[in-house]
Enzyme design. Structure first.
Site, PDB file in Angstrom:
ATOM      1  N   ARG A   1      63.137  61.229  34.740  1.00 52.18           N
ATOM      2  CA  ARG A   1      62.367  61.471  33.527  1.00 52.18           C
ATOM      3  C   ARG A   1      61.330  60.377  33.423  1.00 52.18           C
ATOM      4  O   ARG A   1      61.589  59.220  33.800  1.00 52.18           O
ATOM      5  CB  ARG A   1      63.263  61.418  32.282  1.00 52.18           C
ATOM      6  CG  ARG A   1      64.353  62.450  32.269  1.00 52.18           C
ATOM      7  CD  ARG A   1      63.847  63.860  32.129  1.00 52.18           C
ATOM      8  NE  ARG A   1      63.403  64.157  30.779  1.00 52.18           N
ATOM      9  CZ  ARG A   1      62.809  65.307  30.441  1.00 52.18           C
ATOM     10  NH1 ARG A   1      62.570  66.239  31.363  1.00 52.18           N
ATOM     11  NH2 ARG A   1      62.440  65.532  29.186  1.00 52.18           N
TER      12      ARG A   1
ATOM     13  N   ASP B   1      70.737  48.085  33.160  1.00 55.11           N
ATOM     14  CA  ASP B   1      70.209  47.164  32.156  1.00 55.11           C
ATOM     15  C   ASP B   1      69.759  45.884  32.863  1.00 55.11           C
ATOM     16  O   ASP B   1      70.170  45.608  33.998  1.00 55.11           O
ATOM     17  CB  ASP B   1      71.286  46.840  31.118  1.00 55.11           C
ATOM     18  CG  ASP B   1      71.258  47.820  29.947  1.00 55.11           C
ATOM     19  OD1 ASP B   1      70.178  48.359  29.638  1.00 55.11           O
ATOM     20  OD2 ASP B   1      72.325  48.041  29.331  1.00 55.11           O
TER      21      ASP B   1
ATOM     22  N   GLU C   1      57.381  57.721  21.486  1.00 49.97           N
ATOM     23  CA  GLU C   1      57.858  57.903  22.860  1.00 49.97           C
ATOM     24  C   GLU C   1      58.157  59.371  23.145  1.00 49.97           C
ATOM     25  O   GLU C   1      58.958  59.991  22.442  1.00 49.97           O
ATOM     26  CB  GLU C   1      59.124  57.046  23.002  1.00 49.97           C
ATOM     27  CG  GLU C   1      59.563  56.800  24.402  1.00 49.97           C
ATOM     28  CD  GLU C   1      60.667  55.730  24.443  1.00 49.97           C
ATOM     29  OE1 GLU C   1      60.530  54.654  23.811  1.00 49.97           O
ATOM     30  OE2 GLU C   1      61.681  55.981  25.100  1.00 49.97           O
TER      31      GLU C   1
ATOM     32  N   ARG D   1      81.964  54.244  15.532  1.00 49.88           N
ATOM     33  CA  ARG D   1      82.653  53.061  14.990  1.00 49.88           C
ATOM     34  C   ARG D   1      83.186  53.348  13.591  1.00 49.88           C
ATOM     35  O   ARG D   1      82.457  53.898  12.775  1.00 49.88           O
ATOM     36  CB  ARG D   1      81.676  51.889  14.924  1.00 49.88           C
ATOM     37  CG  ARG D   1      81.205  51.494  16.305  1.00 49.88           C
ATOM     38  CD  ARG D   1      80.254  50.325  16.203  1.00 49.88           C
ATOM     39  NE  ARG D   1      79.693  50.057  17.516  1.00 49.88           N
ATOM     40  CZ  ARG D   1      78.527  49.475  17.721  1.00 49.88           C
ATOM     41  NH1 ARG D   1      77.801  49.071  16.689  1.00 49.88           N
ATOM     42  NH2 ARG D   1      78.088  49.276  18.936  1.00 49.88           N
TER      43      ARG D   1
ATOM     44  N   ARG E   1      78.319  56.176  26.397  1.00 50.08           N
ATOM     45  CA  ARG E   1      77.557  54.987  26.006  1.00 50.08           C
ATOM     46  C   ARG E   1      77.267  54.948  24.508  1.00 50.08           C
ATOM     47  O   ARG E   1      76.620  54.040  24.024  1.00 50.08           O
ATOM     48  CB  ARG E   1      76.254  54.921  26.797  1.00 50.08           C
ATOM     49  CG  ARG E   1      76.492  54.541  28.249  1.00 50.08           C
ATOM     50  CD  ARG E   1      75.276  54.639  29.134  1.00 50.08           C
ATOM     51  NE  ARG E   1      74.038  54.281  28.469  1.00 50.08           N
ATOM     52  CZ  ARG E   1      72.849  54.727  28.869  1.00 50.08           C
ATOM     53  NH1 ARG E   1      72.748  55.512  29.899  1.00 50.08           N
ATOM     54  NH2 ARG E   1      71.757  54.355  28.235  1.00 50.08           N
TER      55      ARG E   1
ATOM     56  N   ARG F   1      61.574  58.764  19.800  1.00 50.68           N
ATOM     57  CA  ARG F   1      61.741  57.586  18.932  1.00 50.68           C
ATOM     58  C   ARG F   1      60.389  56.917  18.724  1.00 50.68           C
ATOM     59  O   ARG F   1      59.440  57.161  19.485  1.00 50.68           O
ATOM     60  CB  ARG F   1      62.754  56.596  19.508  1.00 50.68           C
ATOM     61  CG  ARG F   1      62.422  56.078  20.883  1.00 50.68           C
ATOM     62  CD  ARG F   1      63.488  55.094  21.374  1.00 50.68           C
ATOM     63  NE  ARG F   1      63.162  54.614  22.715  1.00 50.68           N
ATOM     64  CZ  ARG F   1      63.819  53.680  23.370  1.00 50.68           C
ATOM     65  NH1 ARG F   1      64.868  53.102  22.818  1.00 50.68           N
ATOM     66  NH2 ARG F   1      63.458  53.304  24.583  1.00 50.68           N
TER      67      ARG F   1
ATOM     68  N   TYR G   1      70.450  53.912  36.483  1.00 48.63           N
ATOM     69  CA  TYR G   1      69.964  53.198  35.306  1.00 48.63           C
ATOM     70  C   TYR G   1      70.678  51.851  35.265  1.00 48.63           C
ATOM     71  O   TYR G   1      71.910  51.788  35.295  1.00 48.63           O
ATOM     72  CB  TYR G   1      70.245  53.964  33.992  1.00 48.63           C
ATOM     73  CG  TYR G   1      69.787  53.121  32.829  1.00 48.63           C
ATOM     74  CD1 TYR G   1      68.464  53.147  32.414  1.00 48.63           C
ATOM     75  CD2 TYR G   1      70.655  52.220  32.218  1.00 48.63           C
ATOM     76  CE1 TYR G   1      68.014  52.310  31.408  1.00 48.63           C
ATOM     77  CE2 TYR G   1      70.218  51.379  31.203  1.00 48.63           C
ATOM     78  CZ  TYR G   1      68.894  51.428  30.806  1.00 48.63           C
ATOM     79  OH  TYR G   1      68.444  50.578  29.827  1.00 48.63           O
TER      80      TYR G   1
HETATM   81  C1  LIG Z   1      62.410  52.900  28.560  1.00 43.29           C
HETATM   82  C2  LIG Z   1      63.362  51.841  29.075  1.00 43.29           C
HETATM   83  C3  LIG Z   1      63.874  50.905  28.205  1.00 43.29           C
HETATM   84  C4  LIG Z   1      64.747  49.926  28.680  1.00 43.29           C
HETATM   85  N1  LIG Z   1      65.261  49.052  27.770  1.00 43.29           N
HETATM   86  C5  LIG Z   1      66.135  48.121  28.202  1.00 43.29           C
HETATM   87  C6  LIG Z   1      66.726  47.237  27.256  1.00 43.29           C
HETATM   88  O1  LIG Z   1      66.479  47.304  26.057  1.00 43.29           O
HETATM   89  N2  LIG Z   1      67.596  46.294  27.730  1.00 43.29           N
HETATM   90  C7  LIG Z   1      67.907  46.202  29.069  1.00 43.29           C
HETATM   91  O2  LIG Z   1      68.693  45.327  29.448  1.00 43.29           O
HETATM   92  N3  LIG Z   1      67.340  47.015  29.980  1.00 43.29           N
HETATM   93  C8  LIG Z   1      66.465  47.976  29.578  1.00 43.29           C
HETATM   94  N4  LIG Z   1      65.890  48.821  30.485  1.00 43.29           N
HETATM   95  C9  LIG Z   1      66.197  48.641  31.937  1.00 43.29           C
HETATM   96  C10 LIG Z   1      65.191  47.688  32.654  1.00 43.29           C
HETATM   97  O3  LIG Z   1      63.893  48.223  32.576  1.00 43.29           O
HETATM   98  C11 LIG Z   1      65.670  47.525  34.115  1.00 43.29           C
HETATM   99  O4  LIG Z   1      66.899  46.852  34.101  1.00 43.29           O
HETATM  100  C12 LIG Z   1      64.737  46.707  34.996  1.00 43.29           C
HETATM  101  O5  LIG Z   1      63.428  47.147  34.915  1.00 43.29           O
HETATM  102  C13 LIG Z   1      65.214  46.794  36.441  1.00 43.29           C
HETATM  103  O6  LIG Z   1      64.449  45.910  37.244  1.00 43.29           O
HETATM  104  P1  LIG Z   1      64.073  46.267  38.731  1.00 43.29           P
HETATM  105  O7  LIG Z   1      63.459  45.056  39.304  1.00 43.29           O
HETATM  106  O8  LIG Z   1      65.244  46.841  39.442  1.00 43.29           O
HETATM  107  O9  LIG Z   1      63.022  47.482  38.633  1.00 43.29           O
HETATM  108  P2  LIG Z   1      61.540  47.524  38.089  1.00 43.29           P
HETATM  109  O10 LIG Z   1      61.410  46.735  36.854  1.00 43.29           O
HETATM  110  O11 LIG Z   1      61.167  48.964  38.021  1.00 43.29           O
HETATM  111  O12 LIG Z   1      60.683  46.815  39.232  1.00 43.29           O
HETATM  112  C14 LIG Z   1      60.374  47.455  40.454  1.00 43.29           C
HETATM  113  C15 LIG Z   1      58.977  47.032  40.859  1.00 43.29           C
HETATM  114  O13 LIG Z   1      58.733  47.478  42.188  1.00 43.29           O
HETATM  115  C16 LIG Z   1      57.381  47.827  42.310  1.00 43.29           C
HETATM  116  N5  LIG Z   1      57.239  48.720  43.465  1.00 43.29           N
HETATM  117  C17 LIG Z   1      57.868  49.891  43.688  1.00 43.29           C
HETATM  118  N6  LIG Z   1      57.520  50.400  44.888  1.00 43.29           N
HETATM  119  C18 LIG Z   1      56.656  49.513  45.454  1.00 43.29           C
HETATM  120  C19 LIG Z   1      55.948  49.459  46.704  1.00 43.29           C
HETATM  121  N7  LIG Z   1      56.089  50.414  47.637  1.00 43.29           N
HETATM  122  N8  LIG Z   1      55.145  48.387  46.952  1.00 43.29           N
HETATM  123  C20 LIG Z   1      55.017  47.416  46.019  1.00 43.29           C
HETATM  124  N9  LIG Z   1      55.659  47.417  44.844  1.00 43.29           N
HETATM  125  C21 LIG Z   1      56.463  48.439  44.546  1.00 43.29           C
HETATM  126  C22 LIG Z   1      57.070  48.499  40.970  1.00 43.29           C
HETATM  127  O14 LIG Z   1      55.686  48.454  40.713  1.00 43.29           O
HETATM  128  C23 LIG Z   1      57.872  47.652  39.988  1.00 43.29           C
HETATM  129  O15 LIG Z   1      57.081  46.634  39.435  1.00 43.29           O
HETATM  130  C24 LIG Z   1      65.080  49.849  30.045  1.00 43.29           C
HETATM  131  C25 LIG Z   1      64.555  50.800  30.937  1.00 43.29           C
HETATM  132  C26 LIG Z   1      63.751  51.810  30.447  1.00 43.29           C
HETATM  133  C27 LIG Z   1      63.263  52.869  31.403  1.00 43.29           C
END
Ligand SMILES: Cc1cc2nc3c(=O)[nH]c(=O)nc-3n(C[C@H](O)[C@H](O)[C@H](O)COP(=O)(O)OP(=O)(O)OC[C@H]3O[C@@H](n4cnc5c(N)ncnc54)[C@H](O)[C@@H]3O)c2cc1C
Length: 384
Positions: free
Chosen positions: A249, A350, A300, A177, A173, A279, A348
């Site tokens: 993590r 995006d 962080e 360049r 990833r 960072r 992971y």
């Molecule tokens: C530090 C970091 C930086 C990132 N930066 C980027 C970026 O720059 N660009 C990018 O495109 N992507 C980024 N991402 C990825 C992005 O965060 C994810 O793509 C996105 O959050 C995925 O959405 P999701 O709905 O699958 O999960 P989540 O956003 O984690 O949503 C899941 C939800 O389920 C809820 N939940 C879980 N279990 C239960 C339960 N039993 N009952 C009720 N609620 C529950 C949680 O509270 C949470 O709100 C980053 C991720 C991280 C960790």
């Protein structure tokens, strides 16, 4: 009106599935244990400075998927933003990902693209034919000096493991360049929503067929009320950690407030191992169209995720994958539930991938409803 569908999690996965099904006439109830929607993408304005904070870490939207880009822009205006990450090493600042500027400033040269490619070919360890580990991958493509400075310490802080214990796939990833392009992403579209991610997810969920229940932890016993359930919580928690906790993590953010401009950029990586953070994000720089006299930074820190912590990055080493495979087997035996999103599939993802997969899940469900087929526990193969 169609059947009643439950969605666990109000992040992008849950919200997009809920909206697609609500548009198709289903009554959808969305649960989230948190007090807000948008999951880990949650953003909110700091009441003191009015700076938009990316509460669970910086999020930059980028995609080459036209459908996703057109979809997301229906819910907010996207402002131009290009992620240009810098790296601090000792008392020197370099450009990331490793590009011609990084190579030339690090080695004190003025190489052309062709010369740089030849030079990197010479300093890379060509005796490594098929790199298996992160360390071998780095040594082969960037050589020992750049590896030691840019990757070794940072990776150990990020993953808590020596690069020789990590798979080579992690480094794919981070390309090298041979030009001066320092745009962190290679996507066709990139931007930040003017009103933040929580605003967008709130609008996605704003539909007469959708009910939202925040501050509600959804448990197995509640599933019986629904014709089908989409679960974006962690798969191991659904099974009460019967096979132990999957390895993640987690991140701690050390928040500081300052006057003026702290670091002059949204993200600076700290590659030296003795610096405890990986960072620093300076949140006002994610909204360069706004103006703020004060500033807020997040230092962080990465560490092993404990039972009480927020899971961020799935570790997915060989042992974790084997444990996850056992959970997948349990999940495949379940009825009327589909595991989705980053936690449900232990990957992971995006944001743009999350949204594209959510479309796929909703579409499959609607097809199955029409054909009378059974909705699978996973729409995307989580072990791939
Ligand atoms: C530090 C970091 C930086 C990132 N930066 C980027 C970026 O720059 N660009 C990018 O495109 N992507 C980024 N991402 C990825 C992005 O965060 C994810 O793509 C996105 O959050 C995925 O959405 P999701 O709905 O699958 O999960 P989540 O956003 O984690 O949503 C899941 C939800 O389920 C809820 N939940 C879980 N279990 C239960 C339960 N039993 N009952 C009720 N609620 C529950 C949680 O509270 C949470 O709100 C980053 C991720 C991280 C960790």
């Amino acid at each position: 009106m169609r059947g009643k569908v439950g969605v666990v999690g109000a992040g992008f996965s849950g919200a997009v599935i809920a909206r697609e099904l609500a548009d198709a006439g289903y009554k959808v109830i969305v649960f989230d244990s948190r007090s807000h929607v948008a999951g880990n993408c949650h953003s909110e304005r700091d009441p003191e400075t009015n700076i938009m904070l990316h509460v669970y870490g910086p999020h930059i939207f980028h995609t080459s998927n036209e459908k996703v880009w057109n979809y997301i822009r229906k819910f907010d205006e996207f402002m131009p933003f290009v992620n240009r990450v810098k790296a601090l090493v000792g008392n020197k600042v370099y450009s990331l990902p490793i590009n011609l500027m990084t190579i030339n400033s690090f080695f004190g040269k003025a190489l052309s693209p062709k010369e740089a490619a030849e030079f990197m070919g010479l300093i890379g360890d060509q005796s490594i034919v098929v790199p298996l580990t992160f360390e071998q991958q780095a040594l082969r493509f960037v050589g020992r000096d750049l590896y030691e400075v840019f990757f070794k310490g940072y990776t150990q802080k990020q993953w808590g493991l020596h690069p020789s214990e990590l798979p080579s796939s992690i480094l794919k990833r981070l390309p090298v360049r041979f030009n001066y392009d320092d745009n962190y992403y290679a996507s066709a579209y990139q931007g930040i929503p003017k009103h933040g991610y929580t605003f967008i997810v709130g609008k996605i969920l704003d539909h007469p067929n959708i009910d939202i229940q925040l501050n509600t932890n959804f448990e197995r016993g509640m599933a019986g009320d629904y014709d089908h359930l989409f679960y974006s919580g962690s798969i191991d928690s659904w099974f009460d950690f019967a096979d132990g906790r999957l390895g993640y993590r987690t991140l701690d953010f050390e928040v500081e407030r300052h006057r003026g401009d702290y670091q002059g950029n949204a993200v600076i990586n700290y590659c030296d191992q003795h610096v405890p953070w990986t960072r620093i994000s300076e949140h006002k720089h994610f909204a360069p169209w706004e103006s703020h006299d004060s500033t807020i930074i997040y230092k962080e820190h990465s560490r092993q995720c404990g039972a009480a912590d927020t899971p961020y990055y799935p570790i997915r080493l060989v042992n974790d994958k084997a444990q996850f495979a056992r959970y997948v087997e349990l999940a495949r035996a379940e009825q009327k539930i589909t595991f989705v999103g980053r936690l449900g599939t232990y990957r992971y993802l995006d944001m743009h991938v999350t949204i594209a997969e959510a479309f796929e899940v909703a579409e499959r469900f609607l097809d199955m409803q029409k054909s009378g087929g059974a909705m699978p526990s996973f729409v995307v193969d989580p072990l791939a």
